[in-house]
Design a protein around this motif. Sequence first.
Motif, PDB file in Angstrom:
ATOM      1  N   SER A 408       0.819  -1.218   0.000  1.00 29.98           N
ATOM      2  CA  SER A 408       0.000   0.000   0.000  1.00 29.98           C
ATOM      3  C   SER A 408       0.851   1.266   0.000  1.00 29.98           C
ATOM      4  O   SER A 408       0.593   2.210   0.750  1.00 29.98           O
ATOM      5  CB  SER A 408      -0.943   0.006   1.214  1.00 29.98           C
ATOM      6  N   ARG A 409       1.850   1.329  -0.888  1.00 33.70           N
ATOM      7  CA  ARG A 409       2.679   2.531  -0.998  1.00 33.70           C
ATOM      8  C   ARG A 409       1.906   3.613  -1.737  1.00 33.70           C
ATOM      9  O   ARG A 409       1.288   3.365  -2.774  1.00 33.70           O
ATOM     10  CB  ARG A 409       3.981   2.225  -1.727  1.00 33.70           C
ATOM     11  N   ASN A 410       1.950   4.808  -1.219  1.00 32.18           N
ATOM     12  CA  ASN A 410       1.116   5.886  -1.761  1.00 32.18           C
ATOM     13  C   ASN A 410       1.672   6.506  -3.038  1.00 32.18           C
ATOM     14  O   ASN A 410       0.934   6.755  -3.988  1.00 32.18           O
ATOM     15  CB  ASN A 410       0.945   6.985  -0.708  1.00 32.18           C
ATOM     16  N   VAL A 411       2.987   6.787  -3.061  1.00 31.99           N
ATOM     17  CA  VAL A 411       3.545   7.485  -4.227  1.00 31.99           C
ATOM     18  C   VAL A 411       3.397   6.663  -5.501  1.00 31.99           C
ATOM     19  O   VAL A 411       2.979   7.208  -6.537  1.00 31.99           O
ATOM     20  CB  VAL A 411       5.015   7.872  -3.965  1.00 31.99           C
ATOM     21  N   PRO A 412       3.706   5.371  -5.521  1.00 29.43           N
ATOM     22  CA  PRO A 412       3.482   4.611  -6.756  1.00 29.43           C
ATOM     23  C   PRO A 412       2.021   4.632  -7.216  1.00 29.43           C
ATOM     24  O   PRO A 412       1.749   4.741  -8.415  1.00 29.43           O
ATOM     25  CB  PRO A 412       3.921   3.190  -6.383  1.00 29.43           C
ATOM     26  N   ALA A 413       1.077   4.532  -6.261  1.00 24.88           N
ATOM     27  CA  ALA A 413      -0.339   4.552  -6.640  1.00 24.88           C
ATOM     28  C   ALA A 413      -0.719   5.898  -7.239  1.00 24.88           C
ATOM     29  O   ALA A 413      -1.450   5.976  -8.234  1.00 24.88           O
ATOM     30  CB  ALA A 413      -1.217   4.246  -5.421  1.00 24.88           C
ATOM     31  N   LEU A 414      -0.210   6.989  -6.644  1.00 30.93           N
ATOM     32  CA  LEU A 414      -0.505   8.321  -7.180  1.00 30.93           C
ATOM     33  C   LEU A 414       0.127   8.504  -8.554  1.00 30.93           C
ATOM     34  O   LEU A 414      -0.465   9.116  -9.446  1.00 30.93           O
ATOM     35  CB  LEU A 414       0.010   9.386  -6.210  1.00 30.93           C
ATOM     36  N   THR A 415       1.333   7.975  -8.733  1.00 34.46           N
ATOM     37  CA  THR A 415       1.982   8.070 -10.041  1.00 34.46           C
ATOM     38  C   THR A 415       1.154   7.360 -11.100  1.00 34.46           C
ATOM     39  O   THR A 415       0.934   7.882 -12.203  1.00 34.46           O
ATOM     40  CB  THR A 415       3.393   7.466  -9.975  1.00 34.46           C
ATOM     41  N   LEU A 416       0.678   6.172 -10.768  1.00 32.14           N
ATOM     42  CA  LEU A 416      -0.150   5.432 -11.725  1.00 32.14           C
ATOM     43  C   LEU A 416      -1.452   6.162 -12.010  1.00 32.14           C
ATOM     44  O   LEU A 416      -1.884   6.261 -13.162  1.00 32.14           O
ATOM     45  CB  LEU A 416      -0.438   4.032 -11.182  1.00 32.14           C
TER      46      LEU A 416
END
Length: 782
Positions: A408-416
């Motif tokens: 549940s890492r936030n930065v990778p999800a936001l990047t996607l």
Amino acid sequence: MRHTRAIIASLITAVVVATSLVAIRLWPREPLAEKIASSTAIFDKQGRLLRLTLASDHQYRLWTPLEEISPELVEALLLHEDQHFYKHPGFNVASLVRATVSSYSGGPRVGGSTITMQLARLMYGLNTKTITGKLEQIARAVQLEACYSKKDLLEAHLNLMPYGGNIQGVGAASLIYFDKAASKLGLSEALTLVLIPQAPVRRAPTGHAAATKIDANEPASLREARMRLFARWVEQHPEAAAASDYVATPLKFASLKDLPFEAPHFTNAVLQRPRAATNHSVNTTLDLRTQRSLERVITTYVREHSSIGIHNAAAMLVDYRDLSVKAMVGSADFFNASIEGQVNGTQAKRSPGSALKPFIYALAIDQGVIHPQTVLKDTPTAFGPFNPENFDGRFVGPITARDALIRSRNVPALTLASQLSTPSFYQFLRSAGVAKMASEKHYGLSLTLGGGEVTMEETATLYAMLANRGRLAPLRYLTEEAKQDGIRMLSEEASYMTLDMLRSAPRPEESFARRRAGIQAAWKTGTSWGFRDAWTAGTFGPYVLVVWVGNFDGRGNPAFVGVQAAAPLFFRLLDALAAQEKLVEPIYRQPPRLEKVDVCSASGDLPNAECPQIVSTWYIPGVSPIRVSQIHRRVWIDTRTGEQACPPYDPKVTRSEVYEFWPTDLLQLFAKAGMPRRRPPPPAECQRDVPSGTPPQITSPVIAVTYSVRSGRIGTETIPLAANADSEVRRLHWFVDESYVGTGTPGVAIGWHPSRAGRYIVRTVDDRGRADSRELAVELVR
């Protein structure tokens, strides 16, 4: 001649009368069932009563069609009350005369009212103890006979017969007294329900004995009357004589206090559905045994964790094969006012935290942005003015899409999310039926981290869509609701890969766990901002389960963390279901377009000759991003200078080594974590104009952001220019609209002063000749 005219007149009169009667009968009118208020009986999928509501006039009266009433009861009623029901016009002269003579001669009291007359008294509330009232009763009976069929009248009477207190009709009486439908009554029970309405005050099984369900709760007068009626029944059915002992056995009755009030949040939700409003008996998809298991587990869990402020929880279980709701626990205790227990948590809008991140990854897979082993960057990143952090406050650097999702890492999800085209995450949720959403601009990228609100029901629908290979259809609460084919929201391949990634998540350890089932779950947690909501949603066996822990008033609690508060409850419920039934693991058929490919573990790309470790991953041919890895590269070094050598390579003065070529931001993160990477030597002069390797990536200015400059400070305010680059890069040259600005180093910003408002093209070139560019917008503000 006169005789002929009389005959003709009589015929005309007869025709007029007959026509009038036919017209009266056929004239459109409100059915009796709609004139009489009815209760609603709600049953689970096995036919077990969950709840019987009061009718609008505060009576327990369950309208039951004639064909759903025991034939023995109907026949016994006609035998006892009105043997000539199908022959008279609403009243029976002989019966009225016999009753009148008996009453005025001092003989035994004999009833003279037909079933239609009794119906008229019950429907219109007539006082039939006076001559005027009796005449009105007869007139009303004739009116009813003229307007309705015998079947309609008999059915209405059976549904209005009094059974003591506020119980009316055989449908309600059979459920309350015998816990069974009117169609399943035995002979003894049928005879009893014929007799109680004659004297409901004396014969109704009420009082302490009924409440304690002992044999003595049946009044002796009722048992004696039943045997007398049974004797008459045997005259019509001699073969029934053998049942004498059975009919003579005292009956056990339940009472109103024994009426079930099961799954209250679920039954409330069912009563709000349009189909339930038109049906008096509602058959639902809920399984009462499963419902009780979930309630029991939640009650225990809340009690055990009350010391850390966990006082409320909710859960919803759906069989995704037919989308039927199997259990719904809207709160930890429906009757507990301190937790607002009557609020249905499964239908309340709450922030899901990260619980919806799987759908961002699924969309990214469908749009060719990632595959499960794609390496993403978990580094400090700015999305315009938004500088997100992870829940643990740390960044881990390069991470595969699979690990980024389950951790549940936030930065990778936001990047996607920022890379999605059509549909965007917002458009996907709107198309999936998430209600009451604000505009897309209102949320921005915060929607990725739970900035919007969803219900548990909506979340269960989304996870059921994943389990059904990307097809979205509404949940079913009633057995009569057919499963819909639904609409395709995700490809079969993306759904399969997303669930496969979620199954990699390890089960959390829990000190209170008693028995662990060997069932694999695909699950995801979520924690809302301010620790207000803890979620876990996932699939296992044939089920989708959504769990929520929190407070309905929105009070936060540091204990409300998805993986710590909701996940243990999720797996306790899974274990309870596994102990109750054999959870058949579904056969996960591989979608036809899905294939496996070997990739370099460090980059997620096709391995080159220097890649030291290879793993396999799923990918969709023609969709998934697959290229040759550039992380590991062999470098020829001139032993005399320490720089990269120029070909041809003389083995006497050159040697080769494999280096990892990481972007600048990741190199900085490795160094900060105490794991610095060796940087390759700088390129030789002969290589600096050869565009091989990875080009730089501009990080500032930020995409889709307009920079504001005060009108009085034009030419003096600074906009930072920064980029990441390959680990071998030492210098970055900056240009704005082809005008040289300056030279900097990767990962370090240099300043630029805009001279006007408008649009610019910012470009950076590294010392190998590789470049990146983007548009910059500047506006003047007062």
